[in-house]
Design an enzyme around this catalytic site. Structure first.
Site, PDB file in Angstrom:
ATOM      1  N   HIS A 183       0.831  -1.217   0.000  1.00  0.00           N
ATOM      2  CA  HIS A 183       0.000   0.000   0.000  1.00  0.00           C
ATOM      3  C   HIS A 183       0.863   1.265   0.000  1.00  0.00           C
ATOM      4  CE1 HIS A 183      -3.630  -2.414   0.987  1.00  0.00           C
ATOM      5  NE2 HIS A 183      -2.771  -3.117   1.734  1.00  0.00           N
ATOM      6  N   SER A 313      15.044  19.283 -16.674  1.00  0.00           N
ATOM      7  CA  SER A 313      14.150  20.435 -16.656  1.00  0.00           C
ATOM      8  C   SER A 313      14.743  21.579 -17.456  1.00  0.00           C
ATOM      9  CB  SER A 313      13.905  20.887 -15.215  1.00  0.00           C
ATOM     10  OG  SER A 313      13.177  22.100 -15.181  1.00  0.00           O
ATOM     11  N   LYS A 319      18.240  19.244 -12.139  1.00  0.00           N
ATOM     12  CA  LYS A 319      17.204  18.220 -12.020  1.00  0.00           C
ATOM     13  C   LYS A 319      17.442  17.113 -13.049  1.00  0.00           C
ATOM     14  CE  LYS A 319      12.215  17.899 -11.289  1.00  0.00           C
ATOM     15  NZ  LYS A 319      11.909  16.690 -12.060  1.00  0.00           N
ATOM     16  N   GLU A 326      10.230   6.233 -17.704  1.00  0.00           N
ATOM     17  CA  GLU A 326       9.062   6.928 -18.250  1.00  0.00           C
ATOM     18  C   GLU A 326       8.800   6.520 -19.696  1.00  0.00           C
ATOM     19  OE1 GLU A 326       9.516  10.927 -15.451  1.00  0.00           O
ATOM     20  OE2 GLU A 326      10.127  10.994 -17.556  1.00  0.00           O
TER      21      GLU A 326
END
Length: 461
Positions: A183, A313, A319, A326
């Protein structure tokens, strides 16, 4: 002939065809009739159709139906098609007649044109190249052959590579114990090897699913002709044709057990698409686990660091994002959607013919190639070289109150829950709290709460 066009004829009359085109009238009609997507059927599918024409010419020659010189001209034409020819001379849109007749005639016309150009034989697209065949058995056969060969030669090797990479990474991480999660919440300890090994088992199960469908893909509709009766085909054609295809591909193909089923339905294609969806779901789970484990580096889990491949970014300096994971998840989303497309298309077997065959062919091959590429990418650019933040993992594990689970058999669930709550509330290690709240000595508690022992499972003694 002359100028930019030449005149070709078919049963409907005359058609202007570009002078340089190797196709004929029926292909040109399809180009004009279906300006839908600009997307053509995949090269793997066209190659399968060319293989079918070569094998059919050989079978018809051996059966005495096609003159040896004509068969030789067709076979040479099949062998001499180049990658440029595939890109240039097979222009029919995917969204065409549902039987794929336009693409079948495209192949017939190109091969007839080539055969006549390089021989002294008169070759008809219908009477010679398409002898003993119908679009209705050629296209289903091409779906099976192209899907099987692409899976065998592209997808399964990619999955083997991914599975090997996962197994090697699992071995590398055997000594690292971490907090398990259910969870998205802290759970009992496990080794990182167990986690990665679970991924490896998923991929191996997918490989087995693909291997299990191969015998059904190896059953070919060829020989059933228009609806399954085999009209206009020699009684021995189907078996001899399958032998020829088998020899050319080093895979054992055979005639379908029931030609009516093979032509009117695409159940095996639907089955394969479902297996591709299972792989997509597995890869989605693995890629998302990697994204979560990589999250941070300060405010996330930060258990691992994926390779920094590009700036993340356009506005935030420094970043770095999990770009491979992805990319893989987007592939998986596409494949999951493709499965719905194949399922709907598979329902379109109206009486004796499925009428969404080109869509099934294109979608299956797209999914297969996407997953092969994504699997290789995941293996080489994410699994192979992620680094483990062991100090961070150890620090979080030591403060995990769920370690108290191992005390259940000794002190009972309710008492263990009190210790866990106290550890949560105070932010102290569960060991220190358990020393204060039980009659067990510290050494006994250390043994009971040792994460490496907990990761082995069973009763802790």
């Amino acid at each position: 002939m002359g100028g930019e066009f030449r005149i070709e004829r078919d049963s409907l009359g005359e058609v202007q065809v570009p002078s340089e085109a190797m196709y004929g009238a029926q292909t040109q009609r399809a180009v004009e009739n279906f300006p839908v997507s600009g997307h053509r059927l995949p090269a793997e599918f066209i190659r399968a159709m060319v293989l079918i024409k070569k094998s059919a010419a050989e079978a018809n020659r051996d059966l005495g139906l096609l003159k040896k010189a004509q068969a030789a001209a067709i076979i040479d034409a099949c062998d001499n098609l180049s990658d440029l020819d595939f890109a240039t001379h097979f222009p029919v849109d995917i969204y065409q007649t549902g039987s794929g007749t336009s693409s079948n005639m495209n192949v017939n016309e190109v091969l007839a044109h080539l055969a006549e150009r390089h021989s002294d034989q008169k070759i008809s697209p219908n009477d010679h190249v398409n002898m003993s065949q119908s679009s209705n058995d050629v296209v289903p056969t091409a779906i099976h052959v192209s899907a099987l060969l692409t899976m065998r030669d592209t997808l399964l090797p990619a999955l083997r590579h991914l599975h090997t990479g996962l197994c090697e990474k699992s071995t590398e991480l055997e000594s690292i114990v971490k907090t398990g999660r259910t969870h998205l919440m802290d759970a009992v300890p496990m080794t990182m090897a167990q986690e990665v090994g679970g991924w490896a088992a998923q991929i191996e199960a997918c490989r087995e699913r693909f291997r299990s469908v191969m015998p059904r893909l190896a059953q070919l509709a060829q020989g059933g002709t228009a609806i399954g009766t085999g009209l206009n085909a020699h009684p021995d054609f189907a078996e001899l044709f399958a032998q020829k295809v088998s020899a050319h591909t080093s895979h054992q193909f055979r005639p379908a057990e029931n030609f009516f089923t093979a032509i009117s339905s695409q159940d095996t294609a639907v089955e394969l698409s479902g297996q591709l969806k299972v792989l997509a779901v597995s890869l989605m789970k693995i890629a998302n686990d990697l994204r979560w484990m990589n999250s941070g580096p300060l405010a996330g889990l930060s258990e691992i660091a994926l390779e920094a491949l590009q700036p993340g970014s356009s506005i935030m300096p420094g970043k770095v994002n999990p770009v491979i994971a992805e990319s893989v998840t987007m592939v998986c989303a596409r494949v999951i959607g493709n499965d719905t497309t194949v399922a709907v298309a598979g329902q379109s077997g109206n009486f004796q013919l499925n009428v969404m065959l080109p869509l099934i062919a294109s979608t299956l091959l797209e999914s297969t190639n996407l997953l092969a590429n994504a699997s290789t990418l995941l293996a080489d650019r994410a699994i192979a070289n992620f680094a483990v933040n062991r100090a961070h993992i150890d620090e979080k594990l030591g403060r995990n109150p769920i370690l108290v689970t191992s005390l259940n058999p000794v002190i009972g669930y309710l008492k263990a829950a009190e210790i866990a709550k106290a550890a949560y509330a105070s932010g102290r290690p569960v060991l220190d709290v358990a020393v204060e709240m039980t009659d067990l000595d510290r050494k006994t508690l250390e043994d009971l709460l040792e994460p490496a022992h907990l990761a082995k499972g069973g009763l802790i003694s």
